[in-house]
Structure formats: C-alpha cells, structure tokens
Design a protein around this motif. Sequence first.
Motif, PDB file in Angstrom:
ATOM      1  N   ALA A 199       4.702 -10.822   5.798  1.00 55.17           N
ATOM      2  CA  ALA A 199       3.928 -11.975   6.267  1.00 55.17           C
ATOM      3  C   ALA A 199       3.311 -12.711   5.076  1.00 55.17           C
ATOM      4  O   ALA A 199       3.315 -13.946   5.013  1.00 55.17           O
ATOM      5  CB  ALA A 199       2.838 -11.542   7.246  1.00 55.17           C
ATOM      6  N   VAL A 200       2.792 -11.951   4.116  1.00 58.71           N
ATOM      7  CA  VAL A 200       2.220 -12.563   2.914  1.00 58.71           C
ATOM      8  C   VAL A 200       3.321 -13.324   2.162  1.00 58.71           C
ATOM      9  O   VAL A 200       3.107 -14.454   1.700  1.00 58.71           O
ATOM     10  CB  VAL A 200       1.563 -11.498   2.012  1.00 58.71           C
ATOM     11  CG1 VAL A 200       1.079 -12.106   0.707  1.00 58.71           C
ATOM     12  CG2 VAL A 200       0.413 -10.816   2.745  1.00 58.71           C
ATOM     13  N   THR A 259       5.944 -14.639   3.450  1.00 59.73           N
ATOM     14  CA  THR A 259       6.243 -15.843   4.229  1.00 59.73           C
ATOM     15  C   THR A 259       5.277 -16.964   3.857  1.00 59.73           C
ATOM     16  O   THR A 259       5.686 -18.106   3.609  1.00 59.73           O
ATOM     17  CB  THR A 259       6.130 -15.528   5.742  1.00 59.73           C
ATOM     18  OG1 THR A 259       7.092 -14.515   6.064  1.00 59.73           O
ATOM     19  CG2 THR A 259       6.396 -16.760   6.588  1.00 59.73           C
ATOM     20  N   GLY A 260       3.988 -16.625   3.793  1.00 62.53           N
ATOM     21  CA  GLY A 260       2.982 -17.629   3.442  1.00 62.53           C
ATOM     22  C   GLY A 260       3.194 -18.198   2.051  1.00 62.53           C
ATOM     23  O   GLY A 260       3.157 -19.412   1.852  1.00 62.53           O
ATOM     24  N   ALA A 281      10.000 -11.521  10.041  1.00 66.10           N
ATOM     25  CA  ALA A 281      10.361 -12.274   8.831  1.00 66.10           C
ATOM     26  C   ALA A 281      11.887 -12.294   8.696  1.00 66.10           C
ATOM     27  O   ALA A 281      12.489 -13.320   8.382  1.00 66.10           O
ATOM     28  CB  ALA A 281       9.715 -11.661   7.591  1.00 66.10           C
ATOM     29  N   GLN A 324      -1.317  -8.151  -4.162  1.00 61.89           N
ATOM     30  CA  GLN A 324      -1.279  -6.873  -3.445  1.00 61.89           C
ATOM     31  C   GLN A 324      -1.620  -7.171  -1.995  1.00 61.89           C
ATOM     32  O   GLN A 324      -2.631  -7.798  -1.699  1.00 61.89           O
ATOM     33  CB  GLN A 324      -2.274  -5.893  -4.073  1.00 61.89           C
ATOM     34  CG  GLN A 324      -2.087  -4.445  -3.634  1.00 61.89           C
ATOM     35  CD  GLN A 324      -2.719  -4.167  -2.296  1.00 61.89           C
ATOM     36  OE1 GLN A 324      -3.797  -4.652  -2.003  1.00 61.89           O
ATOM     37  NE2 GLN A 324      -2.028  -3.401  -1.462  1.00 61.89           N
ATOM     38  N   ALA A 325      -0.761  -6.725  -1.089  1.00 64.66           N
ATOM     39  CA  ALA A 325      -0.932  -7.048   0.333  1.00 64.66           C
ATOM     40  C   ALA A 325      -1.510  -5.869   1.107  1.00 64.66           C
ATOM     41  O   ALA A 325      -1.423  -4.723   0.672  1.00 64.66           O
ATOM     42  CB  ALA A 325       0.418  -7.430   0.943  1.00 64.66           C
ATOM     43  N   ALA A 326      -2.089  -6.170   2.262  1.00 69.63           N
ATOM     44  CA  ALA A 326      -2.565  -5.114   3.152  1.00 69.63           C
ATOM     45  C   ALA A 326      -1.388  -4.260   3.614  1.00 69.63           C
ATOM     46  O   ALA A 326      -0.239  -4.711   3.630  1.00 69.63           O
ATOM     47  CB  ALA A 326      -3.281  -5.719   4.360  1.00 69.63           C
ATOM     48  N   HIS A 327      -1.673  -3.032   4.007  1.00 69.15           N
ATOM     49  CA  HIS A 327      -0.647  -2.068   4.400  1.00 69.15           C
ATOM     50  C   HIS A 327       0.294  -2.669   5.459  1.00 69.15           C
ATOM     51  O   HIS A 327      -0.136  -2.982   6.573  1.00 69.15           O
ATOM     52  CB  HIS A 327      -1.354  -0.837   4.966  1.00 69.15           C
ATOM     53  CG  HIS A 327      -0.484   0.382   5.075  1.00 69.15           C
ATOM     54  ND1 HIS A 327       0.647   0.582   4.315  1.00 69.15           N
ATOM     55  CD2 HIS A 327      -0.613   1.492   5.855  1.00 69.15           C
ATOM     56  CE1 HIS A 327       1.187   1.741   4.626  1.00 69.15           C
ATOM     57  NE2 HIS A 327       0.446   2.315   5.562  1.00 69.15           N
ATOM     58  N   VAL A 337       0.886  -1.158   0.000  1.00 67.58           N
ATOM     59  CA  VAL A 337       0.000   0.000   0.000  1.00 67.58           C
ATOM     60  C   VAL A 337       0.925   1.209   0.000  1.00 67.58           C
ATOM     61  O   VAL A 337       1.870   1.276   0.766  1.00 67.58           O
ATOM     62  CB  VAL A 337      -0.898  -0.028   1.243  1.00 67.58           C
ATOM     63  CG1 VAL A 337      -1.506   1.339   1.504  1.00 67.58           C
ATOM     64  CG2 VAL A 337      -1.994  -1.076   1.074  1.00 67.58           C
ATOM     65  N   ARG A 362       1.813  -5.578   5.556  1.00 65.04           N
ATOM     66  CA  ARG A 362       1.824  -7.025   5.806  1.00 65.04           C
ATOM     67  C   ARG A 362       2.612  -7.819   4.768  1.00 65.04           C
ATOM     68  O   ARG A 362       2.561  -9.051   4.770  1.00 65.04           O
ATOM     69  CB  ARG A 362       0.408  -7.578   5.881  1.00 65.04           C
ATOM     70  CG  ARG A 362      -0.576  -6.750   6.662  1.00 65.04           C
ATOM     71  CD  ARG A 362      -0.231  -6.671   8.138  1.00 65.04           C
ATOM     72  NE  ARG A 362      -1.163  -5.767   8.801  1.00 65.04           N
ATOM     73  CZ  ARG A 362      -0.824  -4.872   9.703  1.00 65.04           C
ATOM     74  NH1 ARG A 362       0.430  -4.753  10.094  1.00 65.04           N
ATOM     75  NH2 ARG A 362      -1.736  -4.089  10.243  1.00 65.04           N
ATOM     76  N   ALA A 395       6.519  -4.978  12.743  1.00 67.04           N
ATOM     77  CA  ALA A 395       6.580  -6.308  13.358  1.00 67.04           C
ATOM     78  C   ALA A 395       6.744  -7.390  12.296  1.00 67.04           C
ATOM     79  O   ALA A 395       7.598  -8.271  12.429  1.00 67.04           O
ATOM     80  CB  ALA A 395       5.314  -6.570  14.171  1.00 67.04           C
ATOM     81  N   GLU A 396       5.949  -7.313  11.228  1.00 70.94           N
ATOM     82  CA  GLU A 396       6.021  -8.341  10.185  1.00 70.94           C
ATOM     83  C   GLU A 396       7.419  -8.368   9.562  1.00 70.94           C
ATOM     84  O   GLU A 396       7.952  -9.436   9.268  1.00 70.94           O
ATOM     85  CB  GLU A 396       4.968  -8.074   9.096  1.00 70.94           C
ATOM     86  CG  GLU A 396       3.537  -8.398   9.502  1.00 70.94           C
ATOM     87  CD  GLU A 396       2.890  -7.334  10.392  1.00 70.94           C
ATOM     88  OE1 GLU A 396       3.536  -6.305  10.680  1.00 70.94           O
ATOM     89  OE2 GLU A 396       1.739  -7.547  10.813  1.00 70.94           O
TER      90      GLU A 396
END
Lengths: 256, 345
Positions: free
Chosen positions: A84-85, A87-88, A118, A76-79, A60, A81, A113-114
């Motif tokens: 973390a995305v 990582t998944g 990571a 496209q990931a959340a602001h 974002v 994150r 934090a993410e």
Amino acid sequence: MLADVKIPEGYVRVFKRPDSMSDAPYTYCPGCHHGVIGRLVAEAIDELGIRGRTVGIAPVGCAVFLYRFYRCDFIQAAHGRACAVATGLKRANPDLIVFTYQGDGDLAAIGTAETVHAANRGENITAIFVNNAVYGMTGGEMAPTTLPGQRTVTTPEGRDVRTTGYPFKISEMLAQLDGPAYITRQAVYDVRHVQMARKAIRKAFRNQLEGKGFSMVEVVAACPTNLKVSPVHGNKWVTEQALRYFPLGDLKVRDP
Amino acid sequence: MRGNEAIAEAAIRAGCKCYFCYPITPQGELVEYMARHLPRRGGVFLQAESEVAAINMVYGASAAGVRTMTSSSSPGISLKMEGISYLAGSRLPAVIVNVMRGGPGLGNIAPAQGDYFQATKGGGHGDYHLIVLAPSTVQEAAELVMLAFALSDRYRVPAMILADGMLGQMMEPVELPEPVDEGAIPEKPWALTGAEGREPRVVLSFDLDPQGLKEMNLVLQATYREIEAHEVRWEEVDTADAEILLVAYGTMGRIAKTVVRLARAEGIRAGLLRPISLWPFPYEPIRALAERIPVVLTVELSAGQMWEDVRLAVEGRAATPFYGELGGVVPTPKEILSEVKKHAR
Ligand SMILES: Cc1ncc(C[n+]2csc(CCOP(=O)(O)OP(=O)(O)O)c2C)c(N)n1
Ligand code: SF4
C-alpha cells in the motif's frame, strides 16, 4: 571490511560490493538467505542504472534495517503494509522505481490484503517476497507458509493442518489474477539457483521500468537460526523440505 | 454546497495531489466529489481495498513529497489509527478528515462527537498529537481544510478535520478559498525523490536504541510545544458581560450560538467559547474567562469527552456542569436553553 583489504600489486579486484550497497554490515544471522537476496536486489539496481530514482520499502521483520544496507532512498512501512505504501509512492511520483522487500509474515499474513489488491490493480511496482516459512525476527513462530508438521515455537508438536490450515501458496494465488505481469518463485541455496534468482529479480525491476505492472519474485529461503540447524543444513532444508510445497519456476509471465 | 463537497473542493484548491479512500457514510459525497474532480485537475484518486490500505497509501504519497489526504467516518478512522501513528512517528504531513457518526462499534450514521478522545489524545499508539480542527459551518470547513494542509506541512504533523454527519450533509452557501499557488508551497527537503546527486534519505518511525528513540520523541514534543504556542484557535460570542459561559465545538458550537441568543432574549447573559482547534486546546482563553464567569457549561454530542479538557482549563475557578447527548441524538436549542436556565443562578 572488503573495501579496506589491500590489493597486492599486479592483482585486480574482480569481486566488489554493488554500487548501490552501503558499507553497513549485515544484521542477519550466519547462513541467512536474506543476505544473498539483498545483494541480488542491489546488483539489479546497479545493472539497470536506476539507483538515483529508486525508493525501497523496508518491512517489519529481519529486513527492517534494509535501509542501512543500500545507497538509495528508503522508507520503513508498518507490518504488512508495504504494497500500500508502494502504491502511494508510485502513484504520487510515477518516475520513481519502487520496490518492497517483505517476509512471509509481512506479505502473506498481516499484509495479505494489501499484497493481493496491489497485485490485482497491476500496480507498477516490484515486490521481493522472502519466504522462509517462519516469523524470523520475533523468535520463530508459525508463519502462514510453515510446512505441515514443521516445528516452530508456536507449533511445538509440528504444524497441524487440521487446526492451522495449509501452507499459503501466495504466488499460485496471485498468478490467477489478471493484474500481475510477472510472478515467479526462486531460491538461492546454490550457485545455479542464485543466478536464476538474479535474472528473475532483474526482470522484475525491468518490468517496472517498461511499465508492465506488478511483478513479484518469491524466494524460498532458509532461516537456519529458527530451524535450529547449521547454515549448510538450512540449504538442505530448502531442497528437501520447502521445495516440495513451493516448487520453483515462473507462475505467470505476461509478454514473455 | 454540501459540507462534504466543500471539504473536497477546498482540498483540491489546497494542492492535494493524491486522495485515497474507502467508502463510508456520512462522508460519501466527499469520495464522489474527489472521484469526479481530482483526476481531471491533475491529481490521483484511488479507492483502496480498506481504510488500512488507504492511510498507508497516504503514507507513501506523503513520503514522495506531495500534499495528500484521506477521509472517513468513525469506524474507518479506527482502522486508520495504525497508519496515523506511523505518519506522526515519521513526521509526515497529511490531512485526515473524520466526518463523525454515532458509536461505539458500528453505531449509526447520525451526527455525534464521540471521537474527541481518539482525535485529540492519540488514538493510535505512542506519544503523539494531531493538529485537530473542528469547523461548525460549511464555510469554515472549507477554510480549515486549507489551513490544515498549511499547518501540517509547516510542522510536519498530520492534521485532522473533525466534522460530523450534520456538517457533512448540510448545504450552505460558501465562498471558496482561492487555490494555493503551488510554487509557493515550501520545498520538502526530506522527501523521497531518488538519491540522484545527493545522499540517500530515509523515512523512519523507529529506533531500536531507546536513547535514539527518545531523541526522536523529543523532536516531536518540541514541535507540539511550538504548535501549542502559536496555533490555538477559538471563537468567542458575547463573553464580555457573560454570567454563564457555554463551551461547545463543531455542530454543537453552532447550536450553542442560537442558545446564547435565546438566553439573552430572556435576560440571561450567556456567552459562548467555541474551540476551533481541539488540539491544541484553548485552555488559556477558557481559564481566563473562568476567572470572572461563575458557571462554565460544556455542551457536547458525547458523554463528556471535551468536558475533561474544559475542567482542566477551569481548574476549580468556576462551576463546570455538563450537558450531552449520545448515539446521534441532537438536542434542540430549547432543550439546551432549559439547561442554561438551571445553572444561571
Ligand atoms: C502490527 C505488528 N504486529 C506484530 C509485529 C511483530 N513482528 C515483528 S517481525 C514479525 C514477523 C516477521 O516475519 P517475516 O515477515 O516472515 O520476516 P522474517 O523476520 O522471517 O524475515 C512480527 C510478527 C509488528 N511489528 N507489528
Ligand atoms: S532469524 Fe532467520 S530470517 Fe532472521 S536474520 Fe536470522 S536467519 Fe535470517
């Protein structure tokens, strides 16, 4: 469009778009360093021949449309994150080459934090961190990386470190951890530095191919629009102001 | 088996390949079971730094095309709501388990049903729904987990198992469902697998153009109508001749079954409708029963969240009293029975 330009007979095209870039026009402002950095990422993908297994993660921020500029799979990931995305995605399919591309608001504020975790897990991903010391897309608010005294729309008198803290040195912070393989800070304000950033980005991707773990390239960038200066002055701002707080160079290199 | 463990084992049998979590009571056994069993059976277990991270890992893993799950309890589910809204907006399948506890805030770890609104009416931002399934026995929990994965994949809508601390902790014999044949899981032609030899794919939940975003929303809404037409699930007990109908789900549905038996022993013709899918909600079956049963009593471990849906279904056809408990207090069958007596003529 570059592809449409007719080449006169006897001439050869030496400068072209990287294969992994699409024809979509950039949505960045003139003089914005996002444009240069986006291209360097595409060149690295081309050189390593990994377009067909790469998944990019758009943040974002001003790079939210990143998926339009590349010819590879994108999410496209959340602001904040993105790490973390990533990582998944990477854990679900370790054959993929996964990279995030994030601004300082994204990576160093809402997503701290993410990012830190990571990196600390040594996730085998590549993070491109565009540090332009401001929230570009939302209109130039203070970022965690905003310089002391720097005027933004939310620090109209200049950033006061007594009430808002100091510029966040994410790369220095991550370099302290055992997890990351490669943490470096680069810039793209002149040709020499563009070439250095290019090498760093390629290395960050190659590390992932070699399974070395988390690699992050921070790029100290200019946002001329919100600095309210010309593109040329944007470059000057990087060298004269930003690099005082964010010195360039490698902060951590595992097996150099 | 304990409810939490049955849910975990069923997820592995459903082909869950990636599970991301952050510990919280009362679903701890689910996390522990996954940590012990999933890696050994070829899957990925990862304890994230927060619920926010865990659901976003689910987001990534789902985009990569694998079956993926996360589990938590009420306060953790609140944190996951951002990611759940993104999953819904991007049409990514996933299973989210909520073993509810008392709330709001930190609340307590006792069984409650105060997250009904959050589960069935959105919870996160935007116009979206989850498929919400509410088991009332350990056996049913295992079966609904399998179903949740299948429905989520079929409709590309995230599914939630809404259980509570009672069910999570309870031990009951279970006949575990057969593992799914992974070859039989349909391909995901939208998954991000690398654009080799094909056009690039993107997973997005946004369109800055209002007309474009409207189109995306219309696709979601059409999917929801299809789910409403095909996936409403409920159980009826002794409704044929009932003079008072109880409506209850999950743990409360199970207690209500006992209440029906006790009432009948005293000559009160009570019946029960137990919604199994909370979204889509069994409006029609309740409406049909309310045509001929004069009293529809909702019993719930909340201040009356499902009650709103029951009243929407009944629409004035019958009286709609309510009996609920709060804060993790679970009423005894006898207490509910005296409530039934009050309303049965
Ligand atoms: C949860 C959430 N909070 C806030 C926003 C609004 N927002 C959009 S872009 C942005 C800042 C992005 O700044 P940065 O990451 O530095 O990128 P830049 O635009 O400078 O390239 C914010 C706060 C959002 N989209 N989501
Ligand atoms: S607002 Fe700043 S960061 Fe965003 S595109 Fe314009 S110059 Fe670049």
